[in-house]
Design a protein around this motif. Sequence first.
Motif, PDB file in Angstrom:
ATOM      1  N   TYR A 226      -9.795  -3.164  -5.386  1.00 63.84           N
ATOM      2  CA  TYR A 226     -10.525  -4.421  -5.211  1.00 63.84           C
ATOM      3  C   TYR A 226     -11.521  -4.404  -4.067  1.00 63.84           C
ATOM      4  CZ  TYR A 226      -7.809  -5.458  -1.023  1.00 63.84           C
ATOM      5  OH  TYR A 226      -7.269  -5.412   0.228  1.00 63.84           O
ATOM      6  N   ASP A 227     -11.435  -3.433  -3.153  1.00 66.91           N
ATOM      7  CA  ASP A 227     -12.264  -3.496  -1.946  1.00 66.91           C
ATOM      8  C   ASP A 227     -12.647  -2.080  -1.526  1.00 66.91           C
ATOM      9  OD1 ASP A 227     -13.503  -4.056   0.394  1.00 66.91           O
ATOM     10  OD2 ASP A 227     -11.872  -5.215   1.285  1.00 66.91           O
ATOM     11  N   TYR A 228     -13.958  -1.846  -1.389  1.00 67.94           N
ATOM     12  CA  TYR A 228     -14.452  -0.529  -1.000  1.00 67.94           C
ATOM     13  C   TYR A 228     -15.203  -0.570   0.332  1.00 67.94           C
ATOM     14  CZ  TYR A 228     -13.398   0.875  -5.787  1.00 67.94           C
ATOM     15  OH  TYR A 228     -12.769   1.156  -6.965  1.00 67.94           O
ATOM     16  N   ARG A 229     -15.044  -1.649   1.075  1.00 68.48           N
ATOM     17  CA  ARG A 229     -15.823  -1.784   2.306  1.00 68.48           C
ATOM     18  C   ARG A 229     -15.519  -0.679   3.316  1.00 68.48           C
ATOM     19  NH1 ARG A 229     -14.565  -7.922   3.766  1.00 68.48           N
ATOM     20  NH2 ARG A 229     -12.580  -7.227   2.894  1.00 68.48           N
ATOM     21  N   THR A 240     -10.056  10.246  -1.161  1.00 68.51           N
ATOM     22  CA  THR A 240      -8.738  10.877  -1.238  1.00 68.51           C
ATOM     23  C   THR A 240      -7.619   9.943  -1.671  1.00 68.51           C
ATOM     24  OG1 THR A 240      -8.384  10.437   1.129  1.00 68.51           O
ATOM     25  CG2 THR A 240      -9.363  12.561   0.537  1.00 68.51           C
ATOM     26  N   LEU A 241      -7.857   8.626  -1.721  1.00 66.07           N
ATOM     27  CA  LEU A 241      -6.787   7.713  -2.092  1.00 66.07           C
ATOM     28  C   LEU A 241      -6.514   7.797  -3.595  1.00 66.07           C
ATOM     29  CD1 LEU A 241      -7.659   4.514  -0.014  1.00 66.07           C
ATOM     30  CD2 LEU A 241      -5.997   6.315   0.512  1.00 66.07           C
ATOM     31  N   PRO A 242      -5.257   7.658  -4.019  1.00 67.13           N
ATOM     32  CA  PRO A 242      -4.938   7.694  -5.451  1.00 67.13           C
ATOM     33  C   PRO A 242      -5.476   6.464  -6.159  1.00 67.13           C
ATOM     34  CG  PRO A 242      -3.001   7.098  -4.178  1.00 67.13           C
ATOM     35  CD  PRO A 242      -4.055   7.474  -3.184  1.00 67.13           C
ATOM     36  N   PRO A 243      -5.694   6.557  -7.488  1.00 66.90           N
ATOM     37  CA  PRO A 243      -6.230   5.412  -8.230  1.00 66.90           C
ATOM     38  C   PRO A 243      -5.241   4.265  -8.323  1.00 66.90           C
ATOM     39  CG  PRO A 243      -5.601   7.172  -9.726  1.00 66.90           C
ATOM     40  CD  PRO A 243      -5.471   7.724  -8.346  1.00 66.90           C
ATOM     41  N   VAL A 244      -5.778   3.082  -8.580  1.00 69.25           N
ATOM     42  CA  VAL A 244      -4.966   1.872  -8.705  1.00 69.25           C
ATOM     43  C   VAL A 244      -5.293   1.197 -10.031  1.00 69.25           C
ATOM     44  CG1 VAL A 244      -4.415  -0.379  -7.711  1.00 69.25           C
ATOM     45  CG2 VAL A 244      -4.907   1.548  -6.208  1.00 69.25           C
ATOM     46  N   SER A 245      -4.281   0.835 -10.776  1.00 68.00           N
ATOM     47  CA  SER A 245      -4.450   0.136 -12.044  1.00 68.00           C
ATOM     48  C   SER A 245      -4.581  -1.362 -11.809  1.00 68.00           C
ATOM     49  CB  SER A 245      -3.248   0.420 -12.946  1.00 68.00           C
ATOM     50  OG  SER A 245      -3.143  -0.510 -13.998  1.00 68.00           O
ATOM     51  N   LEU A 246      -4.924  -2.091 -12.855  1.00 70.14           N
ATOM     52  CA  LEU A 246      -4.901  -3.549 -12.774  1.00 70.14           C
ATOM     53  C   LEU A 246      -3.504  -4.059 -12.454  1.00 70.14           C
ATOM     54  CD1 LEU A 246      -7.151  -4.484 -15.840  1.00 70.14           C
ATOM     55  CD2 LEU A 246      -7.722  -4.798 -13.427  1.00 70.14           C
ATOM     56  N   MET A 247      -2.498  -3.286 -12.786  1.00 66.82           N
ATOM     57  CA  MET A 247      -1.116  -3.640 -12.486  1.00 66.82           C
ATOM     58  C   MET A 247      -0.664  -3.088 -11.143  1.00 66.82           C
ATOM     59  SD  MET A 247       0.686  -3.024 -16.229  1.00 66.82           S
ATOM     60  CE  MET A 247       0.220  -1.283 -16.256  1.00 66.82           C
ATOM     61  N   GLY A 248      -1.589  -2.453 -10.397  1.00 67.98           N
ATOM     62  CA  GLY A 248      -1.213  -1.802  -9.159  1.00 67.98           C
ATOM     63  C   GLY A 248      -0.637  -0.429  -9.444  1.00 67.98           C
ATOM     64  N   ARG A 249       0.149   0.089  -8.533  1.00 68.54           N
ATOM     65  CA  ARG A 249       0.845   1.355  -8.731  1.00 68.54           C
ATOM     66  C   ARG A 249       2.062   1.371  -7.819  1.00 68.54           C
ATOM     67  NH1 ARG A 249      -0.031   4.547  -4.370  1.00 68.54           N
ATOM     68  NH2 ARG A 249      -1.926   4.197  -3.149  1.00 68.54           N
ATOM     69  N   GLY A 255      -5.405  -0.994   0.942  1.00 69.22           N
ATOM     70  CA  GLY A 255      -5.961   0.005   1.841  1.00 69.22           C
ATOM     71  C   GLY A 255      -5.298   1.354   1.773  1.00 69.22           C
ATOM     72  N   ARG A 256      -4.341   1.504   0.804  1.00 70.42           N
ATOM     73  CA  ARG A 256      -3.642   2.795   0.693  1.00 70.42           C
ATOM     74  C   ARG A 256      -3.680   3.300  -0.745  1.00 70.42           C
ATOM     75  NH1 ARG A 256      -0.602   4.009   5.144  1.00 70.42           N
ATOM     76  NH2 ARG A 256      -0.264   2.352   6.654  1.00 70.42           N
TER      77      ARG A 256
END
Length: 256
Positions: A226-229, A240-249, A255-256
Motif C-alpha cells: 500500500y505504501d512505497y514512500r 528486497t521485501l517479499p510481495p504482499v497479497s490483497l490478503m496480506g501474508r 513496512g516489512r
Amino acid sequence: MAGLPNDPLISRRTLLASTAAAALVGATFGSARGVKARMLSGEVPWAPGMATPPEPLVPNGWLYFTPEESRAVEAIVERLIPGDDLGPSGKDAGCAVFIDRQMAGPYGGAERLYMRPPFVNNASPLFGPQSQLTPAQQYRVALKALDAYCKANHGGKGFANLPGEDRDKVLAAMEKGEPNFEGFGSRPFFNLVLQNTMEGFFADPIYGGNRDMAGWKLIGFPGARYDYRDFIDTVTEPYTLPPVSLMGRAGWTPGR
C-alpha cells in the motif's frame, strides 16, 4: 433569432453545444464541491458497500468443474507451465483452481460481454469474442471434445492419463487447430486456457492462483503493497521485501 450573437460563424447548433458543455462542467464542479464539503464536515461522501471488492477464495473442492474436468484442467496447466528449479508448475501454483473460480463467477457467465448475434467467423480480434458460448460453456464443451479426441487416438486414455510427452503433443496440435473439436474449436480453446493459465499464475492469490505468490516472486513483483514512500529515493536499488497479497501474508507488518 433573438438572443443569438451577431457573428454569422456561430451557428445555433454550436451555441447549444457550448451551453450544454458549460452546464455539464458546472454540474461537475458543483458535485465536487459537495463532496469536499461533506468531507470537511466529517461526513463520509460515499455510501458503504457501494464498491465491488474481490471475493476471497472459497477453499476446498471445485465450484464449476466436475472431478473429471478438473483433472484435465490440472493436467493442461501443469504442461503449459511446467515446474522447475525456478518455481512451481501451473498446477502447483493453483492455476486450475483460479480457472474454476473464474468459470463459476461473472467472467465464466460472460456477464460483462455482449453476447447477442450475429457472430462472425474468423473476425479480427478487434471485434472481441465471437461465440454464442460463455467462457464456462466453452470449457465444458471443449473439455468433452478433448476427452473424446484423446480416447480415440491414445488407446482409450483421457488427457489427464497421458504421459507428459503425449500431453505436449496434443497441446501442440490444439495450438495449430488440428484436432476437430465439435462445438468449440481446439485452437480457440487452447488460446483461452493458455490466457487463463497465465492470469492464474500472476493474479493476486485472493483469486485462487499464484499460490504463495510464486508468480510474483519469479518476476520480482512487490504485489499489493500500500505504501512505497520509503523507496522513492532508492529506485535504482534492488527491492528486497517479499510481495504482499490483497490478503496480506504470513508474518506481515507494515513496512516489512
